[in-house]
Design a protein around this motif. Structure first.
Motif, PDB file in Angstrom:
ATOM      1  N   UNK A 198       0.523  -1.264   0.096  1.00 52.80           N
ATOM      2  CA  UNK A 198       0.138  -0.029   0.432  1.00 52.80           C
ATOM      3  C   UNK A 198       0.998   1.198  -0.247  1.00 52.80           C
ATOM      4  N   UNK A 199       0.292   2.146  -0.849  1.00 48.56           N
ATOM      5  CA  UNK A 199       1.135   3.272  -1.187  1.00 48.56           C
ATOM      6  C   UNK A 199       0.907   4.584  -0.855  1.00 48.56           C
ATOM      7  N   UNK A 200       1.170   5.583   0.076  1.00 52.69           N
ATOM      8  CA  UNK A 200       0.406   6.488  -0.005  1.00 52.69           C
ATOM      9  C   UNK A 200       1.749   8.117   0.099  1.00 52.69           C
ATOM     10  N   UNK A 257      -0.584  -1.032   8.385  1.00 52.76           N
ATOM     11  CA  UNK A 257       0.774  -1.299   8.322  1.00 52.76           C
ATOM     12  C   UNK A 257       1.467   0.136   7.892  1.00 52.76           C
ATOM     13  N   UNK A 258       0.880   0.677   6.570  1.00 54.13           N
ATOM     14  CA  UNK A 258       1.576   2.389   5.337  1.00 54.13           C
ATOM     15  C   UNK A 258       1.280   3.490   6.645  1.00 54.13           C
ATOM     16  N   UNK A 291       6.430  -4.056   7.340  1.00 56.30           N
ATOM     17  CA  UNK A 291       6.195  -4.872   6.374  1.00 56.30           C
ATOM     18  C   UNK A 291       5.754  -5.744   7.805  1.00 56.30           C
ATOM     19  N   UNK A 292       5.004  -6.158   7.366  1.00 57.29           N
ATOM     20  CA  UNK A 292       3.495  -6.649   8.504  1.00 57.29           C
ATOM     21  C   UNK A 292       3.871  -8.560   7.977  1.00 57.29           C
ATOM     22  N   UNK A 293       5.210  -9.249   8.215  1.00 57.95           N
ATOM     23  CA  UNK A 293       5.060 -10.622   7.448  1.00 57.95           C
ATOM     24  C   UNK A 293       3.813 -11.952   8.675  1.00 57.95           C
ATOM     25  N   UNK A 338       5.087   7.013   1.547  1.00 53.87           N
ATOM     26  CA  UNK A 338       5.462   5.654   2.529  1.00 53.87           C
ATOM     27  C   UNK A 338       4.524   4.563   2.054  1.00 53.87           C
ATOM     28  N   UNK A 339       4.681   3.208   2.779  1.00 52.97           N
ATOM     29  CA  UNK A 339       4.667   2.564   1.810  1.00 52.97           C
ATOM     30  C   UNK A 339       4.345   1.590   3.781  1.00 52.97           C
TER      31      UNK A 339
END
Length: 420
Positions: free
Chosen positions: A11-13, A158-159, A175-177, A145-146
């Motif tokens: 996801x990109x903001x 997460x972003x 990064x949420x694994x 921010x990603x």
């Protein structure tokens, strides 16, 4: 229902998008606190966007200029440039899609990508590649921010977590694994969960749900009951890592609104802006190959709002829609309290597809309607040819500040035609 075992979404903001685009285009604004306002430097308006530097000082969007100046007397105030932001958005999506296919564009400054079989193993490397493409080919002052996670909803959360890191705002990555969940999620405040606004929080509080952890532990059927529909249950599955997406909503209305400059705050002055907005809505209606049977008008004064609905035959030509607006304005003239009008909106609704419209056997003015539809098509073709409004029904004059009909909303990116 599938539950991914790897990170699948990025996801990109864009960080302070409007303000960062202004900084990229205007060197004098770079590395300085910047606030973007609708109509210029006036103490009577508020900020619609702020730069990263301003946010680090505690200045927020929708804050008044007066309050922003109290925090930072040197803040740079600039008027919005919606068409510039639209073109910057197009440039950004081009650069991002050169690295990774775009799955969904959520708004002018937010989008989501689905990671391919190679990218899922190293989402951080892919995020760095996207940032580099934007920095090298557009400019370093527009930062991203990603968030990466198993589904789009978790990636968006997460972003949000990544916006602030090490005391710095923006240009972050989280990064949420799946194997690390739900730990990172439970650290988030419940108000940071997309889909939970102030009213929904009150419903959750009444159900003794005060934290993200208690929400996560809640039964999905109870969430459906609290929401009153399936969206609550969908959110439960999204928070638990399932690959579930909301159904695409159908367009139910087309409209435009406008904060009025001082010279247009009379009934006559606001009528001029309303006519312009009605025509721009009608143009969008025709581009979508739709007809409308309802026209909704609202006017905002200091302490009250006036609303009115006009019914129409299924129409999409400028003449018919402007006639309905004139009827609404006569009602407004009779009912509206004396005083300035600060804001207005014009909305078309009750749609039907062009191929579904049937002629009314009892309507005696079908020949007249066909004539105006043909006239409107000819006007559209001329304006399209020249890329601007060269012909219109009645006077065509933008109000102060321009961009009437080119407003950027949370759910819609304007077309180039919206700025004509």
């Amino acid at each position: 229902m599938r539950k991914p075992e790897t990170v699948e979404h990025l996801y990109i903001d864009c960080d302070g998008f409007f303000a960062s685009v202004e900084q990229q285009m205007r060197p004098r604004l770079r590395e300085r606190p910047v606030g973007v306002v609708p109509f210029g430097d006036t103490e009577r308006t508020g900020l619609i966007a702020v730069s990263k530097e301003a946010k680090m000082l505690g200045i927020k969007g929708f804050m008044s200029i007066r309050e922003a100046r109290r925090i930072c007397p040197d803040i740079q105030i600039v008027a919005q440039s919606p068409d510039l932001y639209r073109r910057a958005h197009n440039a950004l999506t081009m650069q991002i899609s050169s690295v990774l296919p775009i799955d969904v564009i959520k708004s002018i400054d937010e989008l989501s990508c689905r990671l391919d079989s190679t990218a899922i193993h190293n989402p951080a490397a892919v995020a760095h590649e996207v940032k580099k493409a934007v920095s090298d080919n557009i400019g370093p002052y527009i930062t991203l921010t990603m968030g990466a996670a198993a589904n789009r909803h978790l990636a968006k959360i997460a972003c949000k977590q990544a916006k602030w890191h090490d005391g710095v705002y923006g240009d972050g990555l989280a990064v949420w694994k799946p194997e690390d969940m739900p730990g990172p999620l439970l650290q988030m405040d419940i108000k940071d969960i997309p889909g939970i606004g102030p009213n929904m929080r009150q419903r959750l509080y009444h159900a003794n749900i005060y934290s993200t952890e208690s929400l996560y532990r809640t039964d999905p059927k109870l969430m459906r009951k609290i929401w009153g529909n399936v969206n609550g249950e969908r959110l439960w599955y999204a928070l638990h890592g399932y690959d579930i997406e909301a159904e695409e909503s159908k367009q139910g209305m087309i409209g435009h609104s406008r904060v009025l400059p001082p010279e247009n705050r009379s009934l006559q002055g606001s009528r001029e802006v309303a006519r312009l907005l009605a025509v721009k809505a009608a143009r969008r209606l025709r581009r979508a190959n739709l007809y409308a049977s309802g026209l909704w008008v609202w006017l905002a004064q200091r302490d009250s709002n006036w609303r009115h609905m006009e019914r129409m035959m299924a129409v999409n030509d400028d003449h018919s829609i402007l006639l309905a607006l004139e009827r609404a304005w006569r009602v407004a003239a009779a009912q509206l309290p004396v005083g300035p009008i600060f804001n207005l909106g014009v909305t078309l609704l009750d749609f039907s597809q062009a191929n579904e419209c049937q002629e009314d056997l009892f309507n005696t003015d079908m020949d007249e309607r066909r004539k105006w539809e043909a006239t409107t098509r000819a006007i559209d073709e001329l304006n399209q040819r020249y890329g601007q409004t060269v012909i219109s029904l009645g006077e065509w004059r933008q109000p102060s500040g321009g961009y009437a009909g080119g407003k950027i909303s949370f759910s819609r990116i304007p077309d180039a035609e919206d700025f004509w």
